[in-house]
Write a protein that holds these residues in place. Structure first.
Motif, PDB file in Angstrom:
ATOM      1  N   ASN A  25     -86.953 -41.450  -1.813  1.00 52.00           N
ATOM      2  CA  ASN A  25     -88.111 -41.649  -0.884  1.00 52.00           C
ATOM      3  C   ASN A  25     -89.656 -41.675  -1.547  1.00 52.00           C
ATOM      4  OD1 ASN A  25     -90.069 -42.466   0.945  1.00 52.00           O
ATOM      5  ND2 ASN A  25     -89.044 -41.424   2.741  1.00 52.00           N
TER       6      ASN A  25
ATOM      7  N   LEU B 295     -80.942 -38.467  -6.426  1.00 53.92           N
ATOM      8  CA  LEU B 295     -80.402 -39.496  -7.175  1.00 53.92           C
ATOM      9  C   LEU B 295     -81.504 -40.774  -6.883  1.00 53.92           C
ATOM     10  CD1 LEU B 295     -76.752 -39.540  -6.799  1.00 53.92           C
ATOM     11  CD2 LEU B 295     -77.947 -39.018  -8.783  1.00 53.92           C
ATOM     12  N   LEU B 296     -81.654 -41.696  -7.836  1.00 52.32           N
ATOM     13  CA  LEU B 296     -82.555 -42.565  -7.625  1.00 52.32           C
ATOM     14  C   LEU B 296     -82.590 -43.448  -6.440  1.00 52.32           C
ATOM     15  CD1 LEU B 296     -85.141 -44.101  -9.084  1.00 52.32           C
ATOM     16  CD2 LEU B 296     -83.507 -45.621 -10.193  1.00 52.32           C
ATOM     17  N   GLU B 297     -81.236 -43.935  -6.049  1.00 52.45           N
ATOM     18  CA  GLU B 297     -81.193 -44.525  -4.880  1.00 52.45           C
ATOM     19  C   GLU B 297     -81.347 -43.878  -3.541  1.00 52.45           C
ATOM     20  OE1 GLU B 297     -76.950 -45.623  -5.291  1.00 52.45           O
ATOM     21  OE2 GLU B 297     -76.285 -43.163  -4.813  1.00 52.45           O
ATOM     22  N   ASN B 298     -81.569 -42.641  -3.479  1.00 49.69           N
ATOM     23  CA  ASN B 298     -81.894 -41.572  -2.287  1.00 49.69           C
ATOM     24  C   ASN B 298     -83.593 -41.342  -2.481  1.00 49.69           C
ATOM     25  OD1 ASN B 298     -79.235 -41.897  -1.628  1.00 49.69           O
ATOM     26  ND2 ASN B 298     -78.898 -40.013  -2.748  1.00 49.69           N
TER      27      ASN B 298
END
Lengths: 121, 695
Positions: B202, B197-200
């Protein structure tokens, strides 16, 4: 804009050869004679790739690679080391330090160019 | 262009070889010094590495075995022995021969070469046996350029899943894929299933992996070569499809493309179909046009860029000589300009001419400075000479050097090599006693030879001092009498006696050795030093040792001179020898009753009348001038009509026709265009002395 490659080697003739070959192929070249010299010249310069010898006085190639990798600006810059076949351990050490690849000495100009193209296109 | 590189390589290699020699000799005295061992290794390593690049494959092969031995030494698996150092020195010589262009004098002694290699292999084999080393890892060149075009076209399925951290090693997977596409026709699918997911995410990590179908004639090794730098950092599977097992079913191209898009995860049976379509050539072209991820490697624009500035450059000695010659011409012209400016009495012109003079002088100084080299490079060569000679003659000698940083003109240094070799040979052969003899005389077993250089004024002094048995004056004199060089009853000073050793054919050695005793040598030294406008002096104490001092001018091309006149002729005397000028009147000559001596502040000084010597048969002026010079520690006067003054002199040789003229070392052109002879006052004084004695 042509890409800039830094060559680091304590042997003038190798440096000349590498530099000439790269310039012929259309790259800009910055030369340095050892690791220390390289670090001082790399400051502020926009480098797309580094070709370094491993055995050098003052600061050797391995330490130079570690130093470059710890610099946020140069974290992802391809680094090619020049080795000889008797240095397989050194090669592993270099890989661990963060080198992208290697060229086995002696090499021909076209071999150098093919490796350079491989890592920076 | 390649030749220029090769030249640079040869120069560099010669330097490295010289360094290698010094380092090895150093290593001999401190065999455990890791730093020195590393230095030797590095020198060998660089020679090996660069020689192959410039076509010296023989050197590469040759150095390889030596390098491996030093690698073991570095790792402490072998100890440095005298044998290894001897071998390495021999190998060093061999390499320097290999560097010479073919047919240039020495040929490479193949037997010698293989013998050296054999010995080195034996040494390293010992280690391999002793330590039961694991077999050497076969290293494959990353970029073998071997054409494998004879492979028939094959299709491969490649799964490439780089490790998450692949960017950290500077690798760009896209470039690897591009390279792969360059090998042949291909289609590829990026698999995005691992992207979090985008938030994860790196951004410094790589989450993609690829599946590629590649049709190539280059073979599987070429594909492996693409991934050679990353094979440890990725999951890589390369499978070959069995192309014999063709399905006859013709697929519609549209369907095929759809199939590729639809297949998130390719399965083997589906792929069979896929390949079939892929291998039909018309569709293959469509495939390319359809801009699937099929790409060719980009052409890099061929532009040439200006060379970066470097801190030092190599220039051939010829160019420097040319520069010095031009500066010489400039000095001459400038003198002329000054003279014209002065005679015209035009203030603005005088100021310009003074400016030109100032710049010319600094230009002269810097031009000459460029040619100055420290004498140390020559000194280090002698360490080797001493080592080899002592071994040959069964003596023990230690060579120490001092003042290696003293600078001398390059041409002087080059010409100094042979004379110094002769002198050192002589010292070892005649001077230093055998170890047994030395011990019997309460001396240290090991003899000492000191080579020192220092600058004094416009001269460089080079001293070769040994602590050997010294020169026996009586033996020299007996021999000189036998050879007819002097009379038995003549009263000679020490330095006069010692100077006999420079006579041609003079030797007191009882037997002729390889090294000395042939009587050639010391006279060669004298001639060589003379041609450099230098002097040789010998002093010796019986039983304690001998010192030979060479006094050499700093540079050969331009000298400071004193311009004098006799009638209408100009002469130049080298200023470095001159001490003072005094007047000589008719009354003075009468007082000395016709003998050529002049009384200066109570001191009697002999003089040479140049007017007589050169047969200038005009009337002598009422008052003449005596230029007093220091010649080998003696004050000698030279009588001239008038002294004009100091003059910068560009030395020009007289050419072959006049090379036997004694007393004249060259000529120069004066400001007004006339020629002035440069006098060799040492020769003139000697000749006068000789004639005076034989009257």
């Amino acid at each position: 804009m042509p890409k800039t490659i830094m060559t680091v080697d304590d042997s003038t003739s190798v440096r000349q050869m590498v530099g000439f070959t790269l310039k012929e192929a259309g790259y800009d070249v910055i030369e340095a004679c050892d690791g220390k010299d390289a670090l001082s010249k790399i400051d502020g310069a926009n480098i797309n790739m580094v070709v370094t010898d491993l055995n050098m006085p003052n600061m050797d190639g391995i330490e130079l690679i570690r130093n470059l990798r710890s610099n946020p600006k140069l974290k992802f810059v391809p680094i090619i080391m020049l080795t000889t076949e008797s240095q397989s351990e050194k090669k592993m050490e270099g890989k661990t330090a963060g080198a992208t690849g290697w060229i086995v000495k002696p090499f021909k100009p076209e071999q150098l160019i093919s490796v350079v193209k491989k890592v920076i296109g | 262009m390649i030749d220029a590189h090769r030249q640079a390589f040869i120069e560099e290699a010669s330097e490295l070889l010289a360094e290698l020699e010094t380092t090895l000799l150093e290593l001999e005295s401190v065999p455990d010094d890791q730093e020195i061992i590393a230095k030797v290794f590095r020198a060998l390593h660089t020679i090996k590495g660069s020689s192959g690049m410039f076509g010296y494959d023989d050197i590469t092969m040759f150095t390889h075995d030596i390098e491996s031995v030093y690698d073991y030494i570095r790792q402490g698996k072998i100890k440095i022995t005298k044998e290894i150092i001897d071998l390495t020195l021999a190998a060093r010589d061999q390499i320097s021969i290999m560097l010479l262009p073919q047919g240039a004098g020495e040929d490479v002694d193949i037997k010698m070469t293989s013998k050296i290699i054999e010995s080195f292999r034996n040494i390293s084999n010992k280690v391999n046996k002793d330590k039961d080393q694991t077999p050497k890892i076969e290293d494959k060149s990353a970029v073998e350029i071997t054409s494998k075009e004879n492979f028939s076209s094959k299709t491969y399925r490649i799964i490439f899943k780089p490790s998450r951290d692949i960017y950290a090693s500077g690798t760009n997977p896209v470039l690897l894929l591009n390279e792969l596409y360059g090998l042949g026709d291909s289609i590829s699918i990026s698999k995005c299933s691992d992207i979090p997911l985008l938030e994860n995410i790196n951004p410094e990590k790589c989450y993609l992996s690829w599946e590629i179908l590649l049709k190539t004639t280059k073979g599987i090794d070429a594909i492996k070569d693409v991934f050679i730098f990353v094979e440890d950092e990725c999951e890589l599977k390369i499978n070959e499809f069995d192309t014999d097992n063709k399905l006859s079913k013709e697929e519609d191209f549209e369907d095929f493309r759809k199939l590729v898009y639809d297949l998130a995860d390719l399965k083997e049976p589906d792929l069979q179909n896929l390949i079939l379509g892929f291998e039909s050539s018309s569709q293959q072209n469509d495939l390319l046009h359809n801009n699937f991820e099929s790409k060719k490697t980009k052409e890099i624009p061929q532009t040439h860029h200006e060379a970066d500035t470097v801190s030092s450059i190599r220039v051939s000695a010829d160019k420097l000589d040319e520069l010095v010659n031009l500066v010489g011409e400039l000095v001459t012209i400038q003198a002329r300009l000054s003279q014209i400016a002065l005679s015209n009495m035009d203030p603005s012109m005088i100021s310009v001419s003074e400016e030109v003079e100032r710049i010319t002088w600094s230009l002269r100084d810097s031009a000459l400075n460029i040619r100055m080299l420290p004498i140390g490079t020559t000194f280090s060569k002698f360490k080797r000479l001493v080592r080899d000679l002592t071994k040959e003659l069964g003596k023990e000698v230690e060579l120490t050097t001092e003042g290696a940083e003293t600078e001398l003109d390059k041409t002087v240094i080059e010409k100094l090599n042979d004379p110094l070799i002769h002198i050192i040979r002589n010292s070892i052969d005649h001077g230093i006693e055998s170890p047994v003899e030395r011990e019997a005389n309460n001396k240290n077993r090991v003899g000492k030879i000191q080579l020192s250089a220092s600058q004094s004024g416009g001269n460089v002094l080079i001293k070769i001092t040994d602590d050997g048995k010294g020169i026996n004056k009586d033996v020299i004199k007996d021999k000189a009498v036998k050879m007819g060089l002097t009379q038995e009853n003549s009263d000679l000073s020490d330095s006069e006696i010692f100077s006999f050793i420079f006579a041609p054919g003079f030797s007191t050695a009882k037997k002729v050795t390889n090294v000395s005793g042939r009587g050639v040598g010391m006279d060669v030294v004298r001639r060589a030093i003379d041609s450099l406008r230098g002097t040789v002096e010998v002093s010796s104490k019986l039983g304690l040792g001998t010192t030979i001092t060479l006094k050499l001018p700093l540079t050969l091309a331009i000298i400071d001179g004193l311009l004098v006149k006799i009638e209408d002729d100009n002469f130049v005397l080298p200023l470095s020898h001159i001490e003072e000028c005094v007047e000589l009147s008719k009354a003075d000559i009468e007082k000395s009753h016709g003998r050529h001596i002049v009384n200066i502040r109570g001191e009697i000084v002999p003089y040479v009348n140049l007017r007589e010597r050169f047969d200038i048969n005009e009337l002598r002026p009422e008052i003449e001038q005596v230029v007093i010079a220091d010649i080998k520690g003696m004050r000698v006067g030279f009588v001239v009509d008038s002294v004009i003054g100091q003059h910068q002199t560009v030395l020009k040789t007289l050419g072959k026709a006049y090379k036997n003229v004694e007393g004249v070392s060259g000529a120069t052109i004066l400001g007004d265009g006339t020629v002035a002879l440069i006098l060799d006052i040492i020769k003139l004084a000697e000749k006068e002395e000789f004639e005076e004695k034989n009257k």
